[in-house]
Scaffold this active site. Structure first.
Site, PDB file in Angstrom:
ATOM      1  N   GLY A  75       0.767  -1.199   0.086  1.00 10.56           N
ATOM      2  CA  GLY A  75       0.157  -0.047   0.125  1.00 10.56           C
ATOM      3  C   GLY A  75       0.761   1.391   0.051  1.00 10.56           C
ATOM      4  O   GLY A  75       2.146   1.321   0.025  1.00 10.56           O
ATOM      5  N   THR A  76       0.064   2.516   0.083  1.00 14.83           N
ATOM      6  CA  THR A  76       0.756   3.697  -0.061  1.00 14.83           C
ATOM      7  C   THR A  76       1.883   3.839   0.900  1.00 14.83           C
ATOM      8  O   THR A  76       2.915   4.501   0.893  1.00 14.83           O
ATOM      9  CB  THR A  76      -0.196   4.742  -0.010  1.00 14.83           C
ATOM     10  OG1 THR A  76      -0.942   4.866  -1.129  1.00 14.83           O
ATOM     11  CG2 THR A  76       0.203   6.338  -0.243  1.00 14.83           C
ATOM     12  N   ILE A  77       1.742   3.440   2.377  1.00 15.76           N
ATOM     13  CA  ILE A  77       2.545   3.667   3.383  1.00 15.76           C
ATOM     14  C   ILE A  77       3.806   2.996   2.919  1.00 15.76           C
ATOM     15  O   ILE A  77       5.035   3.419   3.454  1.00 15.76           O
ATOM     16  CB  ILE A  77       1.761   3.142   4.515  1.00 15.76           C
ATOM     17  CG1 ILE A  77       2.541   3.227   6.057  1.00 15.76           C
ATOM     18  CG2 ILE A  77       1.768   1.528   4.371  1.00 15.76           C
ATOM     19  CD1 ILE A  77       2.147   2.841   7.027  1.00 15.76           C
ATOM     20  N   ALA A  78       3.954   2.086   1.953  1.00 17.76           N
ATOM     21  CA  ALA A  78       5.098   1.417   1.576  1.00 17.76           C
ATOM     22  C   ALA A  78       5.760   1.525   0.303  1.00 17.76           C
ATOM     23  O   ALA A  78       6.497   1.143  -0.220  1.00 17.76           O
ATOM     24  CB  ALA A  78       5.073  -0.221   1.627  1.00 17.76           C
ATOM     25  N   MET A  79       5.027   2.772  -0.238  1.00 14.61           N
ATOM     26  CA  MET A  79       5.453   3.242  -1.632  1.00 14.61           C
ATOM     27  C   MET A  79       6.538   4.079  -1.686  1.00 14.61           C
ATOM     28  O   MET A  79       6.452   5.424  -0.993  1.00 14.61           O
ATOM     29  CB  MET A  79       4.067   3.466  -2.481  1.00 14.61           C
ATOM     30  CG  MET A  79       3.002   2.457  -2.778  1.00 14.61           C
ATOM     31  SD  MET A  79       1.812   2.814  -3.806  1.00 14.61           S
ATOM     32  CE  MET A  79       0.693   1.368  -3.752  1.00 14.61           C
TER      33      MET A  79
END
Length: 334
Positions: A19-23
């Site tokens: 997800g965005t938190i890991a992007m």
């Protein structure tokens, strides 16, 4: 930390799904971001996180939230069940916000453990100015190990707000304050590193995890002037159907005969596309009204939004529930 530090006695499991938190940017020719940070990367970026508890990190999936499946979440619940017997005081799940409201709710249906489970994510990428992922992860960790939230079911924590999975919705595409619980408001807040909850949520009985092939349940939304073409042929393709109706449970009159025929073949659940407020019982009486549709065999979703109604219907069908049991569950779970 010293030997008297109480966090030495608390263990927290962090499961990452992407997800965005890991992007971040990959450095390749593409200009967009992809989920390429590991759980260890996420934890290392949060000052003070290891002061909350002993942290164990597992990379469970690494994909955008839009690509997660129900089978992924069933597997996640199996891992959560193991974690509950491994001495963890809480679990934080990080993932993409596209589907977070649905995955958290589905997990809440299936999870039977006692250790708190908190879902979180981010609206800004890890490389963005003012990235919100680290603060959300810290607040989620502080919540997950707190005794105050035990027994409250699966929670969602973003922007220092604590939401019940059964109520939370994503209400904005980009805002860092995108998540809200329009029916109830947050169940609590994280203030100065400590969660404060406003009362206790009544527990709901879990649904058995599926042991065989998942049923096919889809969602059809009522729109102005639609003739119901998308309803044609569904009796041969689906095991259950959710209708996202206008207002308090209304559809075009041209849909009525089709929906009645479908309700003879499978459970058809009537939800509101509004996302807040209940499906009514008997206020209106015109063809296509809530009372008319109920008389044709449709099951009211109560205050559940269409997305959660679809997940609940699928879970109940997978558990082998009868039509009467399904109707009873919708009366109780909103």
């Amino acid at each position: 930390m010293n030997s008297a530090d109480p966090t030495l006695n608390r263990k927290l499991l962090v499961l990452t799904l992407g997800g965005t938190i890991a992007m971040t940017h990959t450095g390749a020719s593409v200009s967009g971001v992809v989920p390429n940070l590991t759980g260890a990367d996420l934890v290392a970026a949060v000052p003070g996180l290891r002061e909350v508890a002993e942290i164990v990190v597992e990379d469970f999936r690494q994909m955008p939230g839009a690509s997660l499946t129900i089978n992924d979440i069933v597997s996640l619940v199996q891992r959560l069940a193991q974690a509950d017997h491994e001495g963890f005081h809480g679990v934080v799940v990080t993932q993409g916000t596209d589907t977070l409201e649905e995955t958290a709710y589905l997990t809440d249906l299936y999870y039977q453990g006692s250790a708190p489970v908190v879902f979180t994510g981010a609206m800004r990428t890890a490389a963005a100015a003012g990235a919100d992922g680290p603060a959300n992860l810290l607040a989620s960790a502080q919540t997950a190990v707190a005794s105050e939230v035990r027994g409250m079911g699966v929670l969602v924590v973003l922007s220092d707000e604590i939401h019940a999975a059964r109520h939370v919705r994503k209400m904005h595409t980009t805002s860092t304050g995108a998540f809200a619980s329009p029916q109830t408001g947050p169940v609590g807040y994280v203030e100065e590193g400590n969660p404060h909850v406003r009362g206790i949520l009544a527990p709901v009985p879990p649904v058995p995890r599926p042991s065989s092939q998942l049923p096919r349940v889809e969602l059809v939304t009522a729109t102005l002037g639609s003739d119901g073409l998308l309803l044609d042929g569904l009796e041969d393709k689906l095991d259950g159907l959710v209708i996202a109706a206008f207002g308090v449970g209304h559809v075009p009159e041209s849909w009525c005969a089709r929906l009645e025929a479908l309700a003879d073949r499978m459970p058809v659940v009537l939800a509101s596309r509004i996302g807040a407020g209940p499906i009514l019982n008997s206020t209106y009486a015109f063809p296509g009204s809530e009372s008319d549709l109920r008389s044709r065999g449709l099951i009211g979703a109560g205050t559940l939004d269409p997305y959660k109604a679809r997940l609940l219907l699928g879970a109940l069908l997978a558990a082998g529930s009868s039509r009467s049991e399904i109707a009873k569950a919708f009366r109780e779970r909103h």
